[in-house]
Design a protein around this motif. Structure first.
Motif, PDB file in Angstrom:
ATOM      1  N   VAL A  29       0.847  -1.189   0.000  1.00  0.00           N
ATOM      2  CA  VAL A  29       0.000   0.000   0.000  1.00  0.00           C
ATOM      3  C   VAL A  29       0.888   1.245   0.000  1.00  0.00           C
ATOM      4  O   VAL A  29       1.870   1.315   0.746  1.00  0.00           O
ATOM      5  CB  VAL A  29      -0.921   0.008   1.239  1.00  0.00           C
ATOM      6  N   ASN A  30       0.541   2.206  -0.827  1.00  0.00           N
ATOM      7  CA  ASN A  30       1.258   3.470  -0.854  1.00  0.00           C
ATOM      8  C   ASN A  30       0.772   4.309   0.317  1.00  0.00           C
ATOM      9  O   ASN A  30      -0.365   4.752   0.360  1.00  0.00           O
ATOM     10  CB  ASN A  30       1.012   4.188  -2.179  1.00  0.00           C
ATOM     11  N   ASN A  60       1.092   7.513   1.676  1.00  0.00           N
ATOM     12  CA  ASN A  60       1.439   8.923   1.542  1.00  0.00           C
ATOM     13  C   ASN A  60       2.748   9.100   0.767  1.00  0.00           C
ATOM     14  O   ASN A  60       3.748   9.554   1.304  1.00  0.00           O
ATOM     15  CB  ASN A  60       1.509   9.593   2.915  1.00  0.00           C
ATOM     16  N   ASN A  61       2.740   8.712  -0.479  1.00  0.00           N
ATOM     17  CA  ASN A  61       3.877   8.868  -1.384  1.00  0.00           C
ATOM     18  C   ASN A  61       5.083   8.022  -0.971  1.00  0.00           C
ATOM     19  O   ASN A  61       6.206   8.502  -0.898  1.00  0.00           O
ATOM     20  CB  ASN A  61       4.278  10.347  -1.515  1.00  0.00           C
ATOM     21  N   THR A  62       4.845   6.748  -0.707  1.00  0.00           N
ATOM     22  CA  THR A  62       5.935   5.840  -0.340  1.00  0.00           C
ATOM     23  C   THR A  62       6.305   4.897  -1.480  1.00  0.00           C
ATOM     24  O   THR A  62       6.898   3.858  -1.246  1.00  0.00           O
ATOM     25  CB  THR A  62       5.557   4.997   0.895  1.00  0.00           C
ATOM     26  N   CYS A  63       5.990   5.270  -2.700  1.00  0.00           N
ATOM     27  CA  CYS A  63       6.280   4.380  -3.829  1.00  0.00           C
ATOM     28  C   CYS A  63       7.771   4.081  -3.931  1.00  0.00           C
ATOM     29  O   CYS A  63       8.162   2.955  -4.238  1.00  0.00           O
ATOM     30  CB  CYS A  63       5.733   4.943  -5.127  1.00  0.00           C
ATOM     31  N   ASN A 112       8.407   1.526  -1.206  1.00  0.00           N
ATOM     32  CA  ASN A 112       7.793   0.239  -1.547  1.00  0.00           C
ATOM     33  C   ASN A 112       8.581  -0.510  -2.606  1.00  0.00           C
ATOM     34  O   ASN A 112       8.847  -1.709  -2.472  1.00  0.00           O
ATOM     35  CB  ASN A 112       6.352   0.439  -2.012  1.00  0.00           C
ATOM     36  N   SER A 113       8.948   0.180  -3.674  1.00  0.00           N
ATOM     37  CA  SER A 113       9.689  -0.505  -4.741  1.00  0.00           C
ATOM     38  C   SER A 113      11.058  -0.955  -4.252  1.00  0.00           C
ATOM     39  O   SER A 113      11.537  -2.033  -4.610  1.00  0.00           O
ATOM     40  CB  SER A 113       9.816   0.395  -5.974  1.00  0.00           C
ATOM     41  N   VAL A 135       7.846   1.443   7.489  1.00  0.00           N
ATOM     42  CA  VAL A 135       7.829   2.820   6.985  1.00  0.00           C
ATOM     43  C   VAL A 135       7.979   3.811   8.145  1.00  0.00           C
ATOM     44  O   VAL A 135       8.753   4.773   8.049  1.00  0.00           O
ATOM     45  CB  VAL A 135       6.545   3.100   6.162  1.00  0.00           C
ATOM     46  N   GLN A 157       8.786  13.524  -2.115  1.00  0.00           N
ATOM     47  CA  GLN A 157       9.246  12.732  -3.250  1.00  0.00           C
ATOM     48  C   GLN A 157      10.742  12.495  -3.091  1.00  0.00           C
ATOM     49  O   GLN A 157      11.489  13.440  -2.848  1.00  0.00           O
ATOM     50  CB  GLN A 157       8.968  13.473  -4.566  1.00  0.00           C
TER      51      GLN A 157
END
Length: 166
Positions: free
Chosen positions: A39-40, A42-45, A48-49, A111, A126
């Motif tokens: 799950v993202n 709050n802009n944790t892409c 996560n990746s 996180v 970002q």
């Protein structure tokens, strides 16, 4: 090499990586989709990746899942977290491997640990995945560094009359 071929010989708990990989491949289109989505939060892409990539580094995952890391936690390293960071990463790996019934996982604990430890990665910002992986691995390294007392070593500067070889 395919993911499936590389992992063929490794086993984690009673479920082999081979079985995990085969369950992770969509039989309709034969594409590898990973075990779980994340799950993202709050802009944790970028987080996560990155942790998905680290999770799919089999030797690292096996090292944590089999709890080998617990023997190497450095409780006195002033640059580490006395094992808290490594422990949260282990919790994440356990969650990924033990919740086979979930297709998506929210990695809140890891996180939050990252936000608290690496302050440049704050919610909603970002950031760069490469920079994140470097700092993430550096924190794991400090938590598991076997050298308990790092002496400061001074290196003499090269004198004007010395050659590079000297």
């Amino acid at each position: 090499y395919s993911f499936h071929t590389i992992l063929n010989e490794y086993y984690i708990k009673d479920l082999s990586i081979d079985e995990i990989a085969s369950k992770s491949i969509n039989s309709e289109n034969e594409s590898y989709n990973g075990i779980h989505g994340l799950v993202n939060l709050n802009n944790t892409c970028f987080i996560n990746s990155s942790i998905q990539c680290l999770f799919h580094t089999v030797d690292l995952t096996k090292y944590f899942y089999m709890k080998y890391y617990t023997q190497e936690i450095n409780h006195s390293n002033k640059y580490g977290t006395q094992g808290k960071f490594a422990s949260k990463y282990n919790d994440f790996i356990s969650m990924m491997l033990n919740h086979k019934d979930l297709s998506v996982i929210a990695p809140y604990n890891i996180v939050n640990c990252i936000y608290n430890r690496i302050t440049m990665f704050q919610p909603g910002e970002q950031n760069d995945a490469h920079e994140f992986i470097n700092l993430f691995l550096e924190n794991l390294h400090e938590d598991l560094n076997r050298i308990s007392n790092k002496p400061y070593i001074t290196i003499e500067e090269q004198k004007d009359n010395e050659s590079d070889i000297e």
